[in-house]
Design an enzyme around this catalytic site. Sequence first.
Site, PDB file in Angstrom:
ATOM      1  N   THR A 307       0.836  -1.196   0.000  1.00  0.00           N
ATOM      2  CA  THR A 307       0.000   0.000   0.000  1.00  0.00           C
ATOM      3  C   THR A 307       0.874   1.250   0.000  1.00  0.00           C
ATOM      4  OG1 THR A 307      -1.739  -1.171   1.212  1.00  0.00           O
ATOM      5  CG2 THR A 307      -1.823   1.238   1.226  1.00  0.00           C
ATOM      6  N   GLN A 337      -5.938  -1.954  -2.674  1.00  0.00           N
ATOM      7  CA  GLN A 337      -5.299  -0.722  -2.225  1.00  0.00           C
ATOM      8  C   GLN A 337      -4.428  -0.142  -3.338  1.00  0.00           C
ATOM      9  OE1 GLN A 337      -5.306  -3.746  -0.716  1.00  0.00           O
ATOM     10  NE2 GLN A 337      -4.827  -3.559   1.469  1.00  0.00           N
ATOM     11  N   GLN A 359      -9.856   2.514  -3.732  1.00  0.00           N
ATOM     12  CA  GLN A 359      -9.526   2.122  -2.357  1.00  0.00           C
ATOM     13  C   GLN A 359      -8.191   2.734  -1.946  1.00  0.00           C
ATOM     14  OE1 GLN A 359      -9.744  -2.082  -1.527  1.00  0.00           O
ATOM     15  NE2 GLN A 359      -8.832  -1.886   0.491  1.00  0.00           N
ATOM     16  N   ASP A 360      -8.176   3.378  -0.766  1.00  0.00           N
ATOM     17  CA  ASP A 360      -6.951   3.969  -0.215  1.00  0.00           C
ATOM     18  C   ASP A 360      -6.374   5.058  -1.119  1.00  0.00           C
ATOM     19  OD1 ASP A 360      -7.340   2.146   1.772  1.00  0.00           O
ATOM     20  OD2 ASP A 360      -5.424   1.122   1.540  1.00  0.00           O
ATOM     21  N   ASP A 381     -12.110   3.300   2.510  1.00  0.00           N
ATOM     22  CA  ASP A 381     -11.037   3.864   3.355  1.00  0.00           C
ATOM     23  C   ASP A 381     -10.187   4.863   2.569  1.00  0.00           C
ATOM     24  OD1 ASP A 381     -11.982   1.956   5.144  1.00  0.00           O
ATOM     25  OD2 ASP A 381     -10.380   0.531   4.693  1.00  0.00           O
ATOM     26  N   ARG A 449     -14.355   4.328   9.768  1.00  0.00           N
ATOM     27  CA  ARG A 449     -14.317   3.099  10.568  1.00  0.00           C
ATOM     28  C   ARG A 449     -12.943   2.997  11.220  1.00  0.00           C
ATOM     29  NH1 ARG A 449     -13.630  -2.309   6.835  1.00  0.00           N
ATOM     30  NH2 ARG A 449     -12.108  -1.516   5.328  1.00  0.00           N
TER      31      ARG A 449
END
Length: 545
Positions: A307, A337, A359-360, A381, A449
């Site tokens: 990531t 990610q 994502q990310d 996220d 979250r």
Amino acid sequence: MDLMMHKLSFLSLHLLLLLLLCLHPLTIIADGNSTTVIDRWCNKTPYPNPCKHYFKNHNGFRSPTQLSEFRVMLVEAAMDRAISARDKLTHFRQNCTDCLKQAILADCINLYGDTVLQLNWTLQGVSPKTGAGRRCTDFDAQTWLSTALTNTETCRRGSSDLNVSDFTTPIVSNTRISHLISNCLAINGALLTAANNGTTTADPEDFPMWVSGKERKLLQLQSARAIKASVVVAKDRSGHFKTVQAAIDLAARRKVTSGRFVIYVKKGIYQENINVRLSNDNIMLVGDGMRYTIITGGWSVKGGYTTYSSATAGIEGLHFIAKGITFRNTAGPAKGQAVALRSSSDLSVFYKCSIEGYQDTLMVHSQRQFYRECYIYGTVDFIFGNAAVVFQNCIILPRRPLKGQANVITAQGRADPYQNTGISIHNSIILPAPDLKPLVRSVKTYMGRPWMKYSRTVVMKTYLDSFVSPVGWSTWVKGSTYGLDTLFYAEYKNIGPGSSTRWRVRWKGFHMLSRVSDASAFTVGRFIAGSTWLPRTSIPFASGL
């Protein structure tokens, strides 16, 4: 629960004892056994055993008589262990032939190198030996210690990204570096609390005022073409370089990095992954606007990167500024990610930029960061990391995820209760991206979250469109109670059809803020001490609510 009571719940007995020691320094009379003396001090930390183990195996230390002396000793111990960990990782990499492990080790060596740097800055700033040398507030020290700890966590997670059994922890396990840094955070946190009465506001006289009047004018100019750049990057060969990284590499070869190095990136799509490394400070990237100057890449975890290393743009050097540029990752939602922008640049600014991915998307990895009038796109996220960061007057746009996925805007990574980190979204707008609009009734969207146990995110005076889930926030996985008592999620005077709190989660760690004093802790002025360094950039900002 009253907010102040919640805060007090985080102050464990050892912190209260530390506060008493800080306010009333005690001189410990040596009883002829230095081990007994150091045991007494170590017992006041969150992790006494690594503390005792280190000092019992390192002779020549002087028994401290007050908290500030003990802090210096702890930082010295943590730095010694961090250097050992970095060297062991470097040695292991020399004999490693596994490509995936090589990728993980490359991240870890870089991260532990930065940890040594952060601890060294802290030591220079808090040690009385430095005298009038490098200036450092307790607030600075807490930021750098928070970054040092975050680096060790990021290294550890690389193995899970690439589905490799964790091999880095055994390499550095005997250093116990994470626990030693946590002890530093607790001790410095006690000094910070005592000195500032619990606020995070730094002293303007001690804070580095790093943007000169000449550089301020650069940001005031409406046209990038009017800026006198150090170098020009252009796809059409009308500049000094055709790639952004070539200009960054030239800047890295400067003998003195205290002056601003301005890179003007002309209109165009630049398909490259860029890195502004640790020693490459005071870089300013200026584009022709987020619609016209685009830096794009497609690296992802499913493509074989961690990531951390998947970032289209990785920014590490101090005092970075970007204006009028898009940072994009095109890997897509199926590649997992895939970071568009990763920043660990202290006192950095992103102004009128677009950060686009799935994502990310945006890894606000560490340090103090400010985003103003930026667009941020993503799915899962997509704003994550463990910086102290404020997003102000930004537009946040969840987009269409994979079938069956929910959108989660933030996943804040605070792993230690003494880290002065968190995500603050202030006076912004949360809307569905165009590709999500037809599906808003079938895709759930949450504000955050808990990625880590002490995850901290606050949304204040922000417009929430109707697609935001009525419960507001999500557990890490369905049915999990992880972090729900220890996180700090809060909302303050949000507006819009999604701002109703009637059905919000009822977790111990969730708060509806009602007092100005509570919400003000997460403003630009207090959370990132922005009023001491942002005015000289001439970037518009609101210091308070």
